[in-house]
Scaffold this motif. Structure first.
Motif, PDB file in Angstrom:
ATOM      1  N   PHE A   1       3.639  10.613   6.534  1.00 21.10           N
ATOM      2  CA  PHE A   1       4.056  12.007   6.246  1.00 21.10           C
ATOM      3  C   PHE A   1       3.292  12.517   5.025  1.00 21.10           C
ATOM      4  CE2 PHE A   1       6.968   9.001   4.298  1.00 21.10           C
ATOM      5  CZ  PHE A   1       6.991   9.399   2.969  1.00 21.10           C
ATOM      6  N   ASP A   2       3.379  13.794   4.832  1.00 25.30           N
ATOM      7  CA  ASP A   2       2.696  14.437   3.701  1.00 25.30           C
ATOM      8  C   ASP A   2       3.553  14.203   2.460  1.00 25.30           C
ATOM      9  OD1 ASP A   2       1.508  16.052   1.870  1.00 25.30           O
ATOM     10  OD2 ASP A   2       1.134  17.711   3.292  1.00 25.30           O
ATOM     11  N   GLU A   3       3.016  13.456   1.501  1.00 24.59           N
ATOM     12  CA  GLU A   3       3.829  13.102   0.335  1.00 24.59           C
ATOM     13  C   GLU A   3       4.224  14.325  -0.499  1.00 24.59           C
ATOM     14  OE1 GLU A   3       1.523  10.062  -1.526  1.00 24.59           O
ATOM     15  OE2 GLU A   3       2.285   8.507  -0.191  1.00 24.59           O
TER      16      GLU A   3
ATOM     17  N   ALA B   1       0.830  -1.206   0.000  1.00 28.85           N
ATOM     18  CA  ALA B   1       0.000   0.000   0.000  1.00 28.85           C
ATOM     19  C   ALA B   1       0.862   1.253   0.000  1.00 28.85           C
ATOM     20  CB  ALA B   1      -0.925  -0.011   1.213  1.00 28.85           C
ATOM     21  N   VAL B   2       1.961   1.184   0.737  1.00 27.82           N
ATOM     22  CA  VAL B   2       2.864   2.344   0.785  1.00 27.82           C
ATOM     23  C   VAL B   2       3.502   2.553  -0.580  1.00 27.82           C
ATOM     24  CG1 VAL B   2       4.950   3.287   1.845  1.00 27.82           C
ATOM     25  CG2 VAL B   2       3.302   2.032   3.251  1.00 27.82           C
TER      26      VAL B   2
ATOM     27  N   ASN C   1      -2.453   9.562   2.658  1.00 27.61           N
ATOM     28  CA  ASN C   1      -2.015  10.171   1.406  1.00 27.61           C
ATOM     29  C   ASN C   1      -2.930   9.872   0.217  1.00 27.61           C
ATOM     30  OD1 ASN C   1       0.626  11.691   1.738  1.00 27.61           O
ATOM     31  ND2 ASN C   1       0.931   9.837   2.971  1.00 27.61           N
ATOM     32  N   LEU C   2      -3.349   8.581   0.158  1.00 29.98           N
ATOM     33  CA  LEU C   2      -4.191   8.244  -0.993  1.00 29.98           C
ATOM     34  C   LEU C   2      -5.554   8.929  -0.897  1.00 29.98           C
ATOM     35  CD1 LEU C   2      -3.321   4.481  -1.611  1.00 29.98           C
ATOM     36  CD2 LEU C   2      -2.675   6.468  -2.983  1.00 29.98           C
TER      37      LEU C   2
ATOM     38  N   SER D   1       0.953   4.112  -2.903  1.00 31.07           N
ATOM     39  CA  SER D   1       0.707   5.514  -2.574  1.00 31.07           C
ATOM     40  C   SER D   1       1.855   6.406  -3.060  1.00 31.07           C
ATOM     41  CB  SER D   1       0.533   5.650  -1.059  1.00 31.07           C
ATOM     42  OG  SER D   1       0.337   7.002  -0.718  1.00 31.07           O
TER      43      SER D   1
ATOM     44  N   PRO E   1      -0.587   5.146   3.554  1.00 32.54           N
ATOM     45  CA  PRO E   1      -1.424   5.187   2.330  1.00 32.54           C
ATOM     46  C   PRO E   1      -2.825   5.717   2.609  1.00 32.54           C
ATOM     47  CG  PRO E   1      -0.940   2.917   2.983  1.00 32.54           C
ATOM     48  CD  PRO E   1      -0.130   3.793   3.865  1.00 32.54           C
TER      49      PRO E   1
ATOM     50  N   ARG F   1      -5.095  12.392  -1.897  1.00 31.67           N
ATOM     51  CA  ARG F   1      -4.852  12.502  -3.328  1.00 31.67           C
ATOM     52  C   ARG F   1      -6.150  12.387  -4.123  1.00 31.67           C
ATOM     53  NH1 ARG F   1      -0.695  12.911  -5.709  1.00 31.67           N
ATOM     54  NH2 ARG F   1       0.507  12.356  -3.878  1.00 31.67           N
TER      55      ARG F   1
END
Lengths: 130, 758
Positions: A111-113, A15-16, B552-553, A19, B549, B556
């Motif tokens: 964290f904020d990507e 999942a990481v 963030n996902l 993302s 995820p 997004r």
């Protein structure tokens, strides 16, 4: 048109990887995702990468070991590290060690990507100006 | 060294007196003027020895004839003496005295006309003119019948054959004989007294040295009484065999006792262990020879007698070797030994040399001085031993007193206290601070103290104490006593005891282990917290990997919808929930190690109000959550931490009310006096045990799967980082109130990191 800079993403959680790949791709980079330190070393042997983003705590070759091995073979590849902590290392310890061994920055999950993309942008721009 | 000086003085004073007493007899030693003839078979008569050509050995003029041990039981020694003309004019009779008490028979042949006048003496006979029998041959004749004539003497003895012949006037003989007996009597009395004293002291003090010396003295007394003819003459008239048993057996017993005594006195075992073993075997051999000697007397064998002198000389040489060896390591002791035993060893050596080398002739002074020298040696050794024993006893008493004083000092300064009780459990001795503190003192019983135990095993300790007392086994029990002065309102003490030797009762220590137990509990707590740290790190890693995820996902995807779109709002909630979950995870780590997070800091009061709003939406309808807050906003803390503290406390309260009850949250206080946050419920409450363990990590009353046991420990961790204290009050069936008290004056935020490490 120059080729898209390729980003190597190393994390044992799918999942990481998904993302991060989404974020990197959206920012206009190419994303190569691998699930372990060994796969990362294999990928590094096969392709050129602008930046490597690796998790710290993984089974087998963990992130710290990976950073060390990359540094031994390729001094110039910029590396970013990520961690969610772990039973053996606290976030602070892992972060400081990653920096000692050559990661440019350590991100603490979640964290904020956007921040990651900004960091990658800066590294790539730096590389292009050289 | 004082002993050495004393012994030296005694010897110097006594030896000349003894020698003088022995010599002052006014008699004439006519042994040196006797020709002699040894009749090995005892077949010769007076006619044979007077016949021309009889094989007499001519007198030497200086030494008396000496043949050593008798060659057979029937052998006889003939003496031919030309009696000198006596010119004392006193008109006294002449007495021929042969100073050999082991002589059984003596016959005197005096020329009378053409024939012989024959006088015979046998053991137990009265000397002519004396009222008592003499111990050795003494025959009396008128002076005129013997003066200037040649007389013959036939002597029969199983012992040494010596011509120790004296010629006295009868008055002179009687006085000399009396003086001699008196001297022996005095010596015997003194030695017997000394032997009894040493034997008693040796037995009482369990002192082998005194015992060995007492044995040596008694053996010597037995020997002299037998050898000098006292037994058959005075003590048991006619009991010749008893005398011989004593004399011959005593000889070897002296060797054996000497071989035990000498190494003990010289401490050979300490310095030369191997030599000590050899000497011990030699002593055992001498003891065996003692038995052999008694047997040889019984069967009238002269075989062993011939070996007495070589064996004796070997024993003396052995003793002197031990002295020489000791001199190398402990010269004062060796010198004392030499001073004490010099007379006896020298005398004994001379005496035995007479038998080994008969040609040196008989010197009556040397032979007889042996006894007196030996008496002197025994006396000196007895004195030295007695002094030594006294000194050792004094040293032992002093050491014991010092040990007692030291022990008492220890007892009074140690945290362990000492006690002793009799067979009924009554305290007979108690010393030390713990005894004082718990009232353990003479007069009370140990059982009374044990009965005050408030711990669960109270009855058990008392029962085990009674059992230990009854069967005489060890006792070890820890009990808790109520004690208002102690931090925990109780004092934990441990009794350990062993049975008293040889009588009923127990003796042991009692220690105050309150601090020790508290320290152990603290250590266990720290170990648990370290384990949580490990676990929390692992959990945080897993959850953060999942949250990454999610946050963030969702964000997004949300960006792909217009701000007004409902789907975007839903996704924003997902993102926000993910972030909150992340904050909870880092809060979990905070209980172990709070990470600094300066961005999310807010006063505690408003943070709590905010948290209440969230919590209300999560609680079941039947739970009433009330919140009261004072005017002051409270210290500035991490908002996430405030939320975690309240969420955990409210969650516990909700569990306690079983999903239906009142939960009251109160926050009030001031900067000056400090703040208090309390969460109170009217739920089932906790018993004392649960209350005490509530802060323990992983301790939970919930069913498996329903709780982690980490709620209150996390609260505790955060509260500690605020410098705050947690107080839990609870009553089963009534409810529970948890209060977090934050001290005033020093702002907790300022010293947060420092406090969390403390």
């Amino acid at each position: 048109m120059p080729p898209r800079p390729e980003i190597l993403i190393v994390d044992d959680v799918e999942a990481v990887r998904v993302s991060l790949a989404a974020a990197v791709t959206a920012a206009g980079y190419g994303a190569t995702c691998v699930a372990s330190g060994q796969e990362a070393l294999d990928a590094l042997g096969a392709k050129q990468f602008a930046v490597a983003v690796t998790d710290i705590w993984m089974a087998g070759i963990d992130g710290l070991k990976l950073i060390k091995m990359i540094r031994e073979s390729n001094r110039s590849l910029p590396i970013l590290a990520m961690t969610g902590g772990g039973p053996r290392l606290t976030i602070e310890t892992a972060g400081s060690l990653a920096e000692v061994w050559g990661a440019e920055r350590v991100f603490v999950k979640p964290f904020d990507e956007d921040q990651l993309i900004q960091t990658i942008d800066a590294i790539v721009a730096r590389g292009a100006s050289h | 060294m004082r002993i050495a000086a004393l012994v030296a003085v005694l010897w110097l004073v006594l030896m000349p007196s003894v020698a003088a007493a022995s010599a002052a007899e006014g008699a004439r030693f006519i042994g040196p003027i006797a020709d002699h003839l040894l009749d090995r078979t005892g077949q010769l008569g007076i006619a044979d020895v007077t016949a021309p050509g009889a094989a007499f050995t001519a007198a030497s003029g200086t030494r008396a004839p000496n043949h050593g041990p008798s060659p057979s039981s029937s052998a006889a020694l003939w003496l031919r003496v030309a009696v000198p003309v006596v010119a004392d004019g006193s008109g006294d009779d002449r007495v021929f005295a042969l100073r050999e008490p082991r002589v059984r028979a003596m016959t005197l042949f005096v020329p009378a006309g053409a024939g012989w006048r024959i006088l015979e003496w046998r053991t137990g006979q009265t000397a002519t003119g004396a009222a008592w029998p003499t111990r050795y041959p003494a025959l009396s004749l008128p002076t005129g019948e013997v003066a200037g004539r040649t007389v013959y003497l036939r002597i029969q003895t199983p012992s040494s054959m010596r011509g120790s012949l004296w010629l006295h006037s009868d008055t002179n003989f009687l006085s000399a004989y009396a003086a001699e007996n008196l001297l022996f009597g005095i010596a015997f009395g003194v030695l017997a007294g000394l032997a009894i004293y040493l034997a008693a002291a040796g037995i009482v003090a369990r002192d082998a040295l005194s015992g060995a010396l007492a044995t040596l003295i008694l053996a010597y007394l037995g020997y002299v009484i037998g050898d000098q003819g006292f037994v058959e003459t005075f003590i048991w008239p006619g009991a010749v065999m008893v005398g011989r048993f004593l004399s011959f057996g005593g000889t070897f017993l002296i060797f054996a006792a000497m071989l035990v005594y000498a190494p003990l006195f010289l401490r050979v075992k300490q310095h030369y262990p191997r030599v000590a073993v050899v000497v011990r075997w030699a002593a055992a051999a001498a003891l065996m020879l003692t038995l052999a000697a008694i047997v040889s007397v019984a069967i009238d064998s002269t075989l062993l007698r011939r070996f007495v002198a070589p064996i004796g000389i070997t024993a003396i040489a052995g003793c002197l070797t031990l002295v020489a060896l000791t001199y190398r390591v402990d010269s004062p002791r060796a010198l004392v030994f030499l001073l004490c035993w010099g007379p006896m060893l020298t005398g004994g050596l001379l005496r035995m040399l007479h038998d080994v080398t008969p040609v040196m002739g008989a010197n009556p002074l040397a032979v007889n001085l042996t006894y007196l020298a030996a008496c002197l040696s025994l006396l000196l050794s007895g004195v030295a031993s007695a002094i030594d024993l006294q000194r050792r006893e004094r040293a032992a008493r002093k050491a014991a007193e010092e040990a007692a004083v030291r022990l008492r000092a220890f007892a009074e300064s140690a945290s362990d206290s000492f006690w002793e009780c009799d067979g009924r459990g009554h305290v007979t001795f108690a010393s030390g601070p713990t005894c004082l503190a718990i009232g353990l003192e003479p007069g009370v019983t140990v059982g009374e103290i044990l009965a005050r135990d408030i711990s669960a095993g109270g009855l058990d300790a008392n029962a085990r104490f009674s059992a230990a007392l009854a069967v005489g086994s060890g006792f070890d029990a820890s009990i808790a006593l109520r004690d208002a002065s102690s931090r925990l309102d109780q004092r934990l003490v441990r009794f350990r005891a062993r049975p008293v030797e040889a009588e009923p009762g127990l003796r042991g220590i009692v220690s105050d282990v309150t601090r020790q137990v508290a320290a152990e509990e603290r250590q266990a707590q720290q170990r648990k917290m370290a384990a949580i740290g490990q676990l929390a790190g692992g959990v945080a890693h897993e959850i953060n990997n999942l949250l990454h995820p999610i946050v963030n996902l969702s964000r997004r995807v949300a960006g792909q919808f217009a701000p007004a779109d409902e789907r975007r709002k839903f996704l924003d909630i997902v993102t926000d929930s993910g972030r909150r979950a992340s904050a909870i995870v880092s809060g979990l780590l905070t209980s172990v190690r709070p990470p600094p997070d300066p961005q999310r800091r807010a006063p505690l009061g408003p943070s709590l109000a905010d948290a209440i709003q969230h919590l209300r939406t999560m609680l079941p309808d039947k739970v009433t959550l009330t919140f009261e807050s004072g005017a002051e906003p409270g210290p500035v803390v991490d908002a996430n931490e405030a939320f975690q503290v309240l969420a955990n406390l409210v969650a516990n309260a909700m569990y306690a009310t079983r999903g239906g009850g009142r939960i009251a949250v109160l926050f009030r206080g001031s900067r000056a006096s400090g703040f208090a946050l309390s969460v109170e419920d009217d739920g089932e409450g906790m018993d004392e045990d649960t209350r005490q363990r509530a802060l323990e990590p992983f301790f939970t009353t919930k069913q498996p799967g329903q709780g982690t046991g980490l709620g209150l420990p996390i609260v505790y961790g955060i509260a500690r980082s605020w410098n705050a204290a947690i107080d839990i009050q609870s009553q089963p069936g009534v409810g529970t109130r948890v209060t977090i008290a934050i001290p005033g004056a020093t702002p907790p935020a300022k010293d947060r990191a420092h406090a969390s490490q403390a």
